[in-house]
Design a protein around this motif. Structure first.
Motif, PDB file in Angstrom:
ATOM      1  N   UNK A   1       0.815  -1.286  -0.121  1.00 23.41           N
ATOM      2  CA  UNK A   1       0.162  -0.042  -0.054  1.00 23.41           C
ATOM      3  C   UNK A   1       0.794   0.995   0.003  1.00 23.41           C
ATOM      4  N   UNK A   2       0.160   2.447  -0.366  1.00 21.09           N
ATOM      5  CA  UNK A   2       0.988   3.688  -0.363  1.00 21.09           C
ATOM      6  C   UNK A   2       1.476   3.927   1.054  1.00 21.09           C
ATOM      7  N   UNK A   3       2.594   4.586   1.134  1.00 19.20           N
ATOM      8  CA  UNK A   3       3.350   4.871   2.322  1.00 19.20           C
ATOM      9  C   UNK A   3       1.952   6.111   3.101  1.00 19.20           C
ATOM     10  N   UNK A   4       1.948   5.850   4.553  1.00 18.32           N
ATOM     11  CA  UNK A   4       1.193   6.661   4.981  1.00 18.32           C
ATOM     12  C   UNK A   4      -0.347   6.082   5.276  1.00 18.32           C
ATOM     13  N   UNK A   5      -0.857   5.172   4.447  1.00 18.48           N
ATOM     14  CA  UNK A   5      -2.117   4.477   4.606  1.00 18.48           C
ATOM     15  C   UNK A   5      -2.057   3.610   6.139  1.00 18.48           C
ATOM     16  N   UNK A   6      -3.184   3.425   6.649  1.00 19.11           N
ATOM     17  CA  UNK A   6      -3.113   2.868   7.897  1.00 19.11           C
ATOM     18  C   UNK A   6      -2.706   1.257   7.723  1.00 19.11           C
ATOM     19  N   UNK A   7      -2.849   0.570   6.444  1.00 15.28           N
ATOM     20  CA  UNK A   7      -2.455  -0.693   6.372  1.00 15.28           C
ATOM     21  C   UNK A   7      -0.650  -0.372   6.358  1.00 15.28           C
ATOM     22  N   UNK A   8      -0.102   0.530   5.681  1.00 14.49           N
ATOM     23  CA  UNK A   8       1.270   0.491   5.490  1.00 14.49           C
ATOM     24  C   UNK A   8       1.781   0.757   7.023  1.00 14.49           C
ATOM     25  N   UNK A   9       1.223   1.780   7.628  1.00 18.33           N
ATOM     26  CA  UNK A   9       1.734   1.918   9.097  1.00 18.33           C
ATOM     27  C   UNK A   9       1.726   0.712   9.848  1.00 18.33           C
ATOM     28  N   UNK A  10       0.533   0.020   9.993  1.00 14.96           N
ATOM     29  CA  UNK A  10       0.638  -1.241  10.789  1.00 14.96           C
ATOM     30  C   UNK A  10       1.863  -2.117  10.261  1.00 14.96           C
ATOM     31  N   UNK A  11       2.271  -2.299   8.937  1.00 13.62           N
ATOM     32  CA  UNK A  11       3.122  -3.238   8.287  1.00 13.62           C
ATOM     33  C   UNK A  11       4.517  -2.508   8.917  1.00 13.62           C
ATOM     34  N   UNK A  12       4.669  -1.305   8.699  1.00 14.00           N
ATOM     35  CA  UNK A  12       5.983  -0.641   9.432  1.00 14.00           C
ATOM     36  C   UNK A  12       6.214  -0.894  10.721  1.00 14.00           C
ATOM     37  N   UNK A  13       5.142  -0.572  11.614  1.00 11.38           N
ATOM     38  CA  UNK A  13       5.264  -1.115  13.078  1.00 11.38           C
ATOM     39  C   UNK A  13       5.674  -2.504  13.292  1.00 11.38           C
ATOM     40  N   UNK A  14       5.199  -3.494  12.394  1.00 15.33           N
ATOM     41  CA  UNK A  14       5.501  -4.711  12.598  1.00 15.33           C
ATOM     42  C   UNK A  14       6.830  -4.983  12.155  1.00 15.33           C
ATOM     43  N   UNK A  15       7.274  -4.365  11.246  1.00 10.48           N
ATOM     44  CA  UNK A  15       8.641  -4.486  10.596  1.00 10.48           C
ATOM     45  C   UNK A  15       9.840  -3.938  11.624  1.00 10.48           C
ATOM     46  N   UNK A  16       9.415  -2.925  12.132  1.00 11.60           N
ATOM     47  CA  UNK A  16      10.195  -2.108  13.388  1.00 11.60           C
ATOM     48  C   UNK A  16      10.382  -3.190  14.606  1.00 11.60           C
ATOM     49  N   UNK A  17       9.157  -3.834  15.000  1.00 11.51           N
ATOM     50  CA  UNK A  17       9.268  -4.764  15.915  1.00 11.51           C
ATOM     51  C   UNK A  17      10.409  -6.118  15.511  1.00 11.51           C
ATOM     52  N   UNK A  18      10.097  -6.130  14.399  1.00 13.70           N
ATOM     53  CA  UNK A  18      10.867  -7.673  14.048  1.00 13.70           C
ATOM     54  C   UNK A  18      12.323  -7.286  14.047  1.00 13.70           C
ATOM     55  N   UNK A  19      12.805  -5.832  13.500  1.00 11.22           N
ATOM     56  CA  UNK A  19      14.052  -5.498  13.638  1.00 11.22           C
ATOM     57  C   UNK A  19      14.676  -5.453  15.038  1.00 11.22           C
ATOM     58  N   UNK A  20      13.815  -4.917  16.033  1.00 10.42           N
ATOM     59  CA  UNK A  20      14.247  -4.898  17.504  1.00 10.42           C
ATOM     60  C   UNK A  20      14.552  -6.328  18.068  1.00 10.42           C
ATOM     61  N   UNK A  21      13.609  -7.227  17.671  1.00 17.54           N
ATOM     62  CA  UNK A  21      13.876  -8.350  18.001  1.00 17.54           C
ATOM     63  C   UNK A  21      15.208  -9.308  17.654  1.00 17.54           C
ATOM     64  N   UNK A  22      15.328  -9.091  16.193  1.00 15.24           N
ATOM     65  CA  UNK A  22      16.590  -9.313  15.583  1.00 15.24           C
ATOM     66  C   UNK A  22      17.873  -8.778  16.408  1.00 15.24           C
ATOM     67  N   UNK A  23      17.707  -7.622  16.720  1.00 11.86           N
ATOM     68  CA  UNK A  23      18.942  -6.927  17.524  1.00 11.86           C
ATOM     69  C   UNK A  23      19.020  -7.493  18.864  1.00 11.86           C
ATOM     70  N   UNK A  24      17.838  -7.519  19.378  1.00 11.49           N
ATOM     71  CA  UNK A  24      17.914  -8.081  20.944  1.00 11.49           C
ATOM     72  C   UNK A  24      18.484  -9.689  20.962  1.00 11.49           C
ATOM     73  N   UNK A  25      18.212 -10.301  19.914  1.00 14.78           N
ATOM     74  CA  UNK A  25      18.641 -11.454  19.829  1.00 14.78           C
ATOM     75  C   UNK A  25      20.088 -11.850  19.231  1.00 14.78           C
TER      76      UNK A  25
END
Length: 245
Positions: free
Chosen positions: A199-223
């Protein structure tokens, strides 16, 4: 005009999610294998794109030139003060380089064309100079790129260009390479089939996806990079004289 707070947060999260895992390693390898003074080290960035490597290398003082097939990108780079040529302008270029960069380009060629492509640029590499290749491995995201053809592995490159391999029959090259350094890229898991990814950046679906990706990045770094996936490599090959048998 001040950027709204929510837009600023979104852009910061987006920059965090789009971090280039290859670029620091590529720049590290250039520094490690550059012969002597940076100003006298000639670097050719093949397929320079938007100049993401040209700019830091130029700022570091390297004598760097970019070449790309897209004339619009070349014009944009030149407007930013970057030194680059179109493929047509590069034809007949007489100087040789200490280092060649091929970052995320070889996966766009079928084998026969890739062999000819690498050979053509190795003619511009000094004997004893270095070819740095960065390329993805096969993953769930590999074929999301419209013109990805196939992933290539260091072993496959050496079968054609290696100075100690003689088991490749269909393709061979008079240019010979020796693998000196290899870094295997690991990155966080990135969800593939999620509506927000497309979806286009800034749409609610895109924002949910972005938060999910950031959480996975943090999990990657913490592990300590354990919870992630191996999906690419950066290799340093030295151009050597062929071994005559």
């Amino acid at each position: 005009m001040t950027e709204p707070f929510k837009d600023r947060v979104y852009n910061q999260l987006l920059a965090f999610a789009q971090y280039s895992y290859d670029l620091p390693k590529i720049l590290e390898f250039v520094d490690r294998y550059s012969p002597g003074d940076k100003k006298s080290c000639k670097v050719l960035d093949v397929g320079c794109g938007y100049g993401k490597k040209l700019k830091p290398l130029q700022e570091e003082g390297y004598d760097v030139l970019g070449v790309d097939i897209n004339p619009q990108l070349i014009a944009t780079n030149r407007a930013k003060g970057l030194n680059c040529l179109t493929v047509a302008e590069f034809e007949g270029y007489g100087e040789q380089f200490d280092i060649l960069l091929m970052s995320h380009i070889i996966e766009h060629f079928p084998p026969g064309e890739l062999k000819e492509f690498i050979d053509s640029y190795l003619e511009h590499l000094k004997m004893g100079g270095y070819l740095i290749i960065a390329t993805p491995l096969l993953s769930d995201l590999f074929y999301e790129d419209f013109d990805h053809i196939k992933p290539y592995y260091p072993q496959g490159i050496l079968m054609v260009f290696g100075d100690r391999y003689d088991d490749q029959v269909q393709y061979t090259s008079h240019n010979k390479l020796r693998l000196l350094d290899l870094w295997i890229r690991r990155r966080p898991y990135i969800p593939q089939f999620h509506p927000g990814r497309y979806m286009s950046r800034g749409t609610w679906q895109n924002k949910v996806f972005l938060v999910w990706v950031v959480a996975l990045i943090l999990l990657y770094r913490l592990s300590f990079r354990f919870i992630g996936q191996t999906d690419g490599w950066v290799g340093v090959f030295q151009k050597v004289k062929p071994i005559h048998k």
